[in-house]
Design a protein around this motif. Structure first.
Motif, PDB file in Angstrom:
ATOM      1  N   LEU A   1       0.867  -1.189   0.000  1.00 39.48           N
ATOM      2  CA  LEU A   1       0.000   0.000   0.000  1.00 39.48           C
ATOM      3  C   LEU A   1       0.901   1.236   0.000  1.00 39.48           C
ATOM      4  N   ILE A   2       0.630   2.183  -0.907  1.00 35.70           N
ATOM      5  CA  ILE A   2       1.444   3.406  -0.941  1.00 35.70           C
ATOM      6  C   ILE A   2       0.593   4.595  -0.493  1.00 35.70           C
ATOM      7  N   ILE A   3       1.072   5.281   0.521  1.00 30.99           N
ATOM      8  CA  ILE A   3       0.326   6.424   1.062  1.00 30.99           C
ATOM      9  C   ILE A   3       1.157   7.685   0.865  1.00 30.99           C
ATOM     10  N   ARG A   4       0.601   8.658   0.139  1.00 32.57           N
ATOM     11  CA  ARG A   4       1.332   9.922  -0.050  1.00 32.57           C
ATOM     12  C   ARG A   4       0.761  10.970   0.890  1.00 32.57           C
ATOM     13  N   ILE A   5       1.613  11.529   1.713  1.00 28.69           N
ATOM     14  CA  ILE A   5       1.158  12.470   2.740  1.00 28.69           C
ATOM     15  C   ILE A   5       1.147  13.895   2.192  1.00 28.69           C
TER      16      ILE A   5
ATOM     17  N   GLU B   1      13.157  -0.214  -4.264  1.00 29.75           N
ATOM     18  CA  GLU B   1      13.722  -1.385  -3.598  1.00 29.75           C
ATOM     19  C   GLU B   1      12.747  -2.139  -2.707  1.00 29.75           C
ATOM     20  N   MET B   2      11.713  -1.447  -2.208  1.00 30.64           N
ATOM     21  CA  MET B   2      10.856  -2.077  -1.196  1.00 30.64           C
ATOM     22  C   MET B   2       9.447  -2.422  -1.676  1.00 30.64           C
ATOM     23  N   SER B   3       9.047  -1.955  -2.863  1.00 29.97           N
ATOM     24  CA  SER B   3       7.717  -2.326  -3.357  1.00 29.97           C
ATOM     25  C   SER B   3       7.663  -3.840  -3.487  1.00 29.97           C
TER      26      SER B   3
ATOM     27  N   ASP C   1       4.678  -4.099   3.586  1.00 24.29           N
ATOM     28  CA  ASP C   1       3.220  -3.985   3.472  1.00 24.29           C
ATOM     29  C   ASP C   1       2.767  -2.582   3.103  1.00 24.29           C
ATOM     30  N   CYS C   2       3.575  -1.590   3.453  1.00 26.94           N
ATOM     31  CA  CYS C   2       3.135  -0.213   3.208  1.00 26.94           C
ATOM     32  C   CYS C   2       4.346   0.704   3.064  1.00 26.94           C
ATOM     33  N   ILE C   3       4.246   1.705   2.188  1.00 26.39           N
ATOM     34  CA  ILE C   3       5.285   2.739   2.076  1.00 26.39           C
ATOM     35  C   ILE C   3       4.607   4.094   2.228  1.00 26.39           C
TER      36      ILE C   3
END
Ligand code: AMP
Ligand code: MG
Length: 365
Positions: free
Chosen positions: A6-10, A164-166, A170-172
Motif C-alpha cells: 500500500l502506498i500512502i502519499r502524505i 527497492e521495497m515495493s 506492506d506499506c510505504i
C-alpha cells in the motif's frame, strides 16, 4: 512471497487521517516504510519477533546487526530501557526529538532479535512530524533500520524506497525528502562517559558542550589500522558498494582540483565515464581548467560534475551525499571523485560514510 504494498502519499492537510491505516498495520505486526529526518526507515513493531523477522527479510540484512527502536514519547522509553543515567537524560532533553540514537540497557521484553543478541538497545525519538505521528498512532515502539536493501545506501528520497521495497513491505509512506540525509548519531550511554559508536548530525562537539565529555569508539578513529571491532555491529559492514570506484581527496584545494582534472582527462581518454562531487566554488575553477582541453570539449557528456553547495555549509553535502552517489551510479559513472572535508563536527560523519563508500580510498593531499 511478493506482498501487495500500500502506498500512502502524505500532504500536510490531514496528516493524522492519512496515517491511521499505516499505524494500524504497524500495530498488527506488518512492515511500514516511512520518512524520518535522517533517512527513510523500514518499520515494524519492536516487541513482536515476527514483525522484526519480516524487517530482516525485507532488507536482506544480517541478523547480528541490531535495529534502532523508534519512539514517540518518553513513556515508550520506559517500556524499553532498564536504567538511564542522569547525563543521558540531559542529552535526551537537549537533542530529542532529533537525529541521535541512545544505546541503553534493555528491558527483558525487548526481543534479542531486535538487539542482535545484545543486552542493550538503541532508541531514538525522530523529529520528522510524519514519523512521530505514525509511531504515536500505532501505540508501539517501532524498530526501523534504513529502508534500503542491505548493501545499498540509505534512501533519503522515496523514489529509492519505492524501487527497492515495493512488493517486500506492506506499506510505504511517502513524506518527501529526508532533511539530514545521514543516519543518526549512535551514542552509547551505558558507561560513565558517552561514547560515539557512529558519527552523525549531532556531533561530538555538541555532546561535549551539553554534558562536558564525549569519547569516540576507538574502532572509528583508527580505521583499519589496528583491526579493532566497532561496538556498533553495523559499522563493520560496507554500507554502499556503488558500481563506480569511489575515491575521496582532501587537503590543499588547488592540489585536489589538479588531481581531479588529471583523473577526468585520463578517464575520458580511456573511453570511460566519471562523476565528480565538488563544492560550488571549486567547480568553477575546475570547469575553467577543463574548458581549454580539447578532449574534454569532445566528450563532455562523460563527465558529470555534481555541485554540493558551499564548503562552508556541510549540511548540503550531508543531505545530498547518498542521493548523489545513487544518481551517479544511475548515470553509469565508472569512477566517482569526491572532495573530502576535515573530520570535525559534521565532517566526521560525512567522512565516515565516504570511507565506507570508497572502501578506504581516502587520500589526504
Ligand atoms: P541503521 O538501522 O541502518 O540505521 O543502523 C543501526 C546502527 O546502530 C548499526 O550500526 C547498529 O549496529 C547500531 N546499533 C543499534 N543498536 C545497537 C546497540 N544496542 N549497540 C550498539 N550498536 C547498535
Ligand atoms: Mg542502514
Amino acid at each position: 512471497m511478493k506482498k501487495d504494498t500500500l502506498i500512502i502519499r502524505i500532504n500536510s492537510a490531514d496528516m493524522e487521517e492519512q496515517l491511521v491505516e499505516a499505524a494500524e498495520m504497524l500495530a498488527k505486526g506488518k512492515t511500514v516504510a516511512f520518512p524520518t529526518e535522517t533517512v527513510y526507515g523500514l518499520g515494524g513493531n519492536a516487541l513482536s519477533e515476527s514483525a522484526v523477522n519480516a524487517i530482516y527479510d525485507a532488507k536482506g540484512r544480517p541478523s547480528d546487526n541490531p535495529l534502532i527502536v523508534h519512539i514517540a514519547s518518553l513513556d515508550m522509553l520506559d517500556e524499553l530501557a532498564e536504567e538511564i543515567k542522569p547525563y543521558a537524560k540531559n542529552l535526551m532533553g537537549a537533542f530529542w526529538p532529533g537525529p541521535i540514537t541512545f544505546v541503553v540497557k534493555k528491558k527483558d521484553q525487548v526481543p534479542y532479535k531486535v538487539t542482535g543478541g545484545l543486552e542493550t538497545v538503541g532508541v531514538r525519538m525522530p523529529s520528522h512530524p510524519v514519523a512521530l505521528k505514525l509511531i504515536e498512532l500505532s501505540g508501539v515502539p517501532v524498530a526501523a533500520p534504513s529502508a534500503n536493501l542491505s548493501g545499498k545506501p540509505s534512501p533519503t528520497d522515496v523514489k529509492y524506497v519505492l524501487q527497492e521495497m515495493s512488493g517486500r513491505v506492506d506499506c510505504i509512506v511517502d513524506g518527501g525528502d529526508s532533511e539530514v540525509g545521514l543516519e543518526s548519531t549512535v551514542l552509547d550511554v551505558t558507561g560513565d562517559v558517552p561514547v560515539i559508536l557512529r558519527p552523525g548530525k549531532i556531533t561530538r562537539e555538541m555532546i561535549v558542550e551539553c554534558v562536558g565529555a564525549c569519547e569516540v569508539d576507538p574502532a572509528l578513529l583508527n580505521k583499519n589500522e589496528y583491526n579493532l571491532t566497532p561496538k556498533a555491529p553495523g559499522m563493520k559492514y560496507k554500507h554502499y558498494a556503488p558500481d563506480a570506484e569511489v575515491s575521496v581527496y582532501s587537503g590543499d584545494l588547488m592540489a585536489v582540483i589538479k588531481i581531479f582534472y588529471n583523473k577526468i582527462i585520463e578517464v575520458i581518454e580511456s573511453g570511460h565515464s566519471i562523476g565528480v562531487m565538488i563544492f560550488e566554488e571549486d567547480a568553477l575553477v575546475l570547469e575553467r581548467l577543463l574548458r581549454d582541453n580539447a578532449i574534454y570539449n569532445l566528450t563532455k557528456d562523460k563527465v558529470h560534475l555534481v555541485r554540493e553547495g558551499s564548503s562552508k555549509d556541510l549540511d548540503i553535502l550531508a543531505r545530498n551525499l547518498f542521493k548523489d552517489l545513487r544518481k551517479l551510479d544511475e548515470l553509469g559513472a565508472d569512477f566517482i571523485l569526491v572532495h573530502g572535508v576535515s573530520e570535525n563536527a559534521l565532517g566526521h560523519a560525512i567522512m565516515n560514510r565516504l570511507e565506507k563508500a570508497s572502501e578506504g580510498r581516502v587520500f589526504k593531499i
